[in-house]
Design an enzyme around this catalytic site. Structure first.
Site, PDB file in Angstrom:
ATOM      1  N   GLY A 215       0.937  -1.483  -0.166  1.00  0.00           N
ATOM      2  CA  GLY A 215       0.098  -0.327   0.194  1.00  0.00           C
ATOM      3  C   GLY A 215       0.992   1.503  -0.127  1.00  0.00           C
ATOM      4  N   GLY A 217       0.532   5.347   0.577  1.00  0.00           N
ATOM      5  CA  GLY A 217      -0.524   6.979   1.253  1.00  0.00           C
ATOM      6  C   GLY A 217       0.315   8.165   1.622  1.00  0.00           C
ATOM      7  N   GLN A 218      -0.004   9.410   1.993  1.00  0.00           N
ATOM      8  CA  GLN A 218       0.548  10.079   2.427  1.00  0.00           C
ATOM      9  C   GLN A 218       2.206  10.551   3.128  1.00  0.00           C
ATOM     10  OE1 GLN A 218      -1.942  13.417   4.178  1.00  0.00           O
ATOM     11  NE2 GLN A 218      -2.668  12.338   4.931  1.00  0.00           N
ATOM     12  N   GLY A 220       3.858   7.769   3.129  1.00  0.00           N
ATOM     13  CA  GLY A 220       4.674   6.956   2.707  1.00  0.00           C
ATOM     14  C   GLY A 220       4.160   5.441   2.185  1.00  0.00           C
ATOM     15  N   ASP A 331      -9.578   8.641  11.767  1.00  0.00           N
ATOM     16  CA  ASP A 331      -9.387   8.727   9.601  1.00  0.00           C
ATOM     17  C   ASP A 331     -10.099   7.444   9.737  1.00  0.00           C
ATOM     18  OD1 ASP A 331      -8.918   9.465   7.139  1.00  0.00           O
ATOM     19  OD2 ASP A 331      -7.296   8.435   7.016  1.00  0.00           O
TER      20      ASP A 331
END
Length: 522
Positions: A215, A217-218, A220, A331
Site C-alpha cells: 500500500g 499513502g501520504q 509513505g 480517519d
C-alpha cells in the site's frame, strides 16, 4: 527453501539429502509391495527453479560452508527475494536456494578454520541460523582479471557480489546514502515502556521485499517483509524524511506513540520502529488485504448485509477499546479496515493511526483531520469534535459497504451535503436492503453530535442484534480460540431465543473460551 547437506545428483538432477541415502543392503532391497516406496518419492523430487526475469545480479561464484569444506562452483542468480545457486548458466537445476530473509549477516572474511586444504582464503561470509557460507576465493593475483571473474574466483568479483547482496538485503535504502555506512536507531516497542537500542541495522533484523508493495499513502509506502530469525511475515511502512514535511513525520511519530499502548485483537499490532537520518521504518503485522478491496472485488461491488454486520460489529468492538482509552481514530474508512485472511468471514483490524488523537470523554479538538468523504460536519465546519467523529465515519462505512456508493451526490458540494446530512437512499439498491440497516445509518449520520449513536448504542441496535450475526461471530471466535467480540452474558439469551423459535443452537458454544484481559472495556 534452504536444504543443508543437500547436493544435486549430476546424472538425474534430483535432490537427495545425504541423511536419506541408503547405507545398508537391506535398505536397498526392492520392495515387494505394489505401492511406490517412500524412498523413491523423496528421491524423485526435482530440485529445479524457473529463472526469474528480475535478476539483480548473476554470474559464477565459488563457496564452501561450515558443514562442508569442499569448495563448490555454481552459477549464482540474485533476485529480490532469494539467492539461487544453479548448476549452469542456462538450466533450471539448482544446488541451493537461499532466501534473503534467512541471511542474518553479511560479514567480511573472518573465520578460516574450515578452509579447504591447500586453497586460498574466502572473501566474505553469509551467516544464517543453520550454516555459514564462506564465499569467493582470494587468488592473490591481479584484482581485475577477466579469466578469474568468469570462474567465480578473485577478490574483485567476490566484492561485487558482497555489495549486491548487502543492497538486496536492504533494497529501499536511499541511493544517496548507498555509498556510506548507515547505522540505524531501533525503538523496540513493549507494553510497559519504549526501549531504545542504538546501532541496530534494520536489514540485520528484517528482509524488506521492494517488489511487494502492500500500500501507499501520504505517509509513505508499505512493503512486505520477513523477520530473519523467525520467518514471520511483516508489513513495513517506510517514510522518506527528505521527501515528506516535518508535519507528516510528526503524524507518523504520533501513530507509533498511540499504537505502542494499544494491544487488542481488532487493532493492527506494531512490532517496532527503526530510524536513520533519511528514513523511518515502522514494522507491523502483515495482513491479507483491506475492506475496500473486498467491496470493490465483490460480485455487485457491494457487500451482503450478513457480511457487513459481521465486519461492522468487529469495527465497533475495536472502536470501543479505542474510545475506552480516550483515543479517537479520526480517519476511519474501508482502506483502514484490514482483513487478516482471505476467508469469507475474516477477522478485521483497524490500522493507520496517523490522524488519531487523545480526546477525553467530554473533551473536544479543533484541528482538521481525516479524509473528507468520511468526515463529520463538525470537522468541516472547524467546530470542536470528539469521539463521535468516528461514529459518523462508521455510518459512511456501513452505507458504502451495502450500496457500493457514497451517501452524497457528486453534482453538489460534498461539504454542503454532509453539513446538511443530505444523503439519499435510491431504490437501486436500497429497496433490497433492510429498514433496520438504514435506521442505524440515519442514527450515525446525525449532524448534531449529541444525537449521534455511540459505540455501545450502535452495538445494541436491532440490525446488529441479530441471531445469525451472533452465530457468525461465535463461530469465528471458536475457530480463533479467543473471545473478544461477543460476551458470555448474552449466551443464555440467544440460546433461549433459538429454543423458542426452533432454531439450531450449536452445543460447542456452551463451553467456549473467554478472554479475561478484556474486562477493562465497558
Amino acid at each position: 527453501m534452504e536444504v543443508d547437506n543437500c547436493d544435486v545428483n549430476s546424472d538425474s538432477g534430483h535432490s537427495m539429502d545425504e541423511q536419506d541415502e541408503p547405507t545398508t543392503p537391506e535398505e536397498k532391497l526392492p520392495s515387494t509391495s505394489s505401492n511406490i516406496p517412500l524412498m523413491r518419492v523423496v528421491q524423485s523430487i526435482k530440485h529445479t527453479k524457473r529463472k526469474s526475469s528480475t535478476a539483480v545480479k548473476e554470474g559464477w561464484m565459488v563457496h564452501y560452508t561450515s558443514r562442508d569444506n569442499l569448495r563448490k562452483r555454481h552459477y549464482w542468480r540474485l533476485d529480490s527475494k532469494s539467492l539461487t545457486m544453479f548448476q549452469n548458466e542456462s538450466g533450471a537445476k539448482f544446488y541451493k536456494e537461499l532466501p534473503l530473509s534467512e541471511i542474518l549477516q553479511v560479514e567480511p572474511a573472518q573465520d578460516f578454520s574450515g578452509l579447504p586444504q591447500g586453497s586460498n582464503p574466502h572473501c566474505f561470509e553469509l551467516i544464517t541460523s543453520r550454516v555459514v557460507y564462506y564465499v569467493g576465493e582470494d587468488g592473490g593475483g591481479p584484482v581485475h582479471n577477466p579469466v578469474l571473474a568468469t570462474s567465480g574466483v578473485g577478490r574483485d568479483v567476490a566484492h561485487s557480489w558482497e555489495k549486491a547482496i548487502r543492497q538486496a538485503m536492504m533494497p529501499v535504502t536511499p541511493k544517496a546514502s548507498a555509498h556510506m555506512p548507515v547505522r540505524e536507531l531501533c525503538v523496540s516497542i513493549s507494553v510497559s515502556n519504549s526501549q531504545i537500542q542504538e546501532n541496530v541495522d534494520i536489514s540485520s533484523v528484517y528482509q524488506i521485499f521492494a517488489d511487494e508493495v502492500l500500500g501507499s499513502g501520504q505517509f509513505g509506502i508499505v512493503y512486505g517483509g520477513k523477520h530473519r530469525k523467525t520467518g514471520r511475515d511483516v508489513a513495513i511502512k517506510i517514510i522518506d524524511k527528505m521527501r515528506f514535511p516535518t508535519k507528516q513525520e510528526s503524524q507518523l511519530r504520533n501513530e507509533v506513540a498511540i499504537l505502542q499502548n494499544l494491544h487488542h485483537p481488532g487493532i493492527v499490532n506494531l512490532e517496532c520502529m527503526f530510524e536513520t537520518p533519511e528514513q523511518v521504518f515502522v514494522v507491523m503485522e502483515k495482513l491479507h488485504g483491506d475492506m475496500l478491496e473486498m467491496i470493490l472485488s465483490s460480485e455487485k461491488s457491494r457487500l451482503p448485509e450478513r457480511l457487513t454486520k459481521f465486519l461492522v460489529t468487529q469495527i465497533l468492538v475495536a472502536l470501543r477499546h479505542l474510545h475506552f482509552k480516550n483515543i479517537v481514530h479520526c480517519d476511519l474508512k474501508p482502506e483502514n479496515v484490514l482483513l487478516a485472511s482471505a476467508e469469507p468471514f475474516p477477522q478485521v483490524k483497524l490500522c493507520d493511526f496517523g490522524f488519531a488523537r487523545i480526546i477525553g470523554e467530554k473533551s473536544f479538538r479543533r484541528s482538521v483531520v481525516g479524509t473528507p468523504a468520511y468526515l463529520a460536519p463538525e470537522v468541516l465546519r472547524s467546530k470542536g469534535y470528539n469521539r463521535s467523529l468516528d461514529m459518523w465515519s462508521v455510518g459512511v462505512i456501513v452505507y458504502v459497504s451495502l450500496s457500493g456508493t457514497f451517501p452524497f451526490n457528486e453534482d453538489e458540494d460534498i461539504n454542503d451535503q454532509i453539513q446538511n446530512a443530505a444523503f439519499m437512499y435510491p431504490p437501486n439498491p436500497w429497496k433490497e436492503i433492510s429498514e433496520e440497516a438504514t435506521d442505524l445509518i440515519n442514527n450515525l449520520l446525525q449532524v448534531k453530535m449529541r444525537k449521534r449513536y455511540s459505540v455501545d448504542k450502535s452495538l445494541s441496535h436491532p440490525w446488529l442484534q441479530d441471531y445469525h450475526t451472533w452465530l457468525d461471530l461465535r463461530e469465528f471466535e471458536t475457530r480463533r480460540g479467543e473471545r473478544y467480540i461477543t460476551h458470555e452474558s448474552d449466551d443464555a439469551r440467544w440460546e433461549e431465543y433459538a429454543d423458542e423459535r426452533g432454531l439450531h443452537y450449536p452445543k460447542h458454544f456452551i463451553m467456549s473460551p473467554n478472554l479475561d484481559d478484556m474486562d477493562e472495556d465497558p
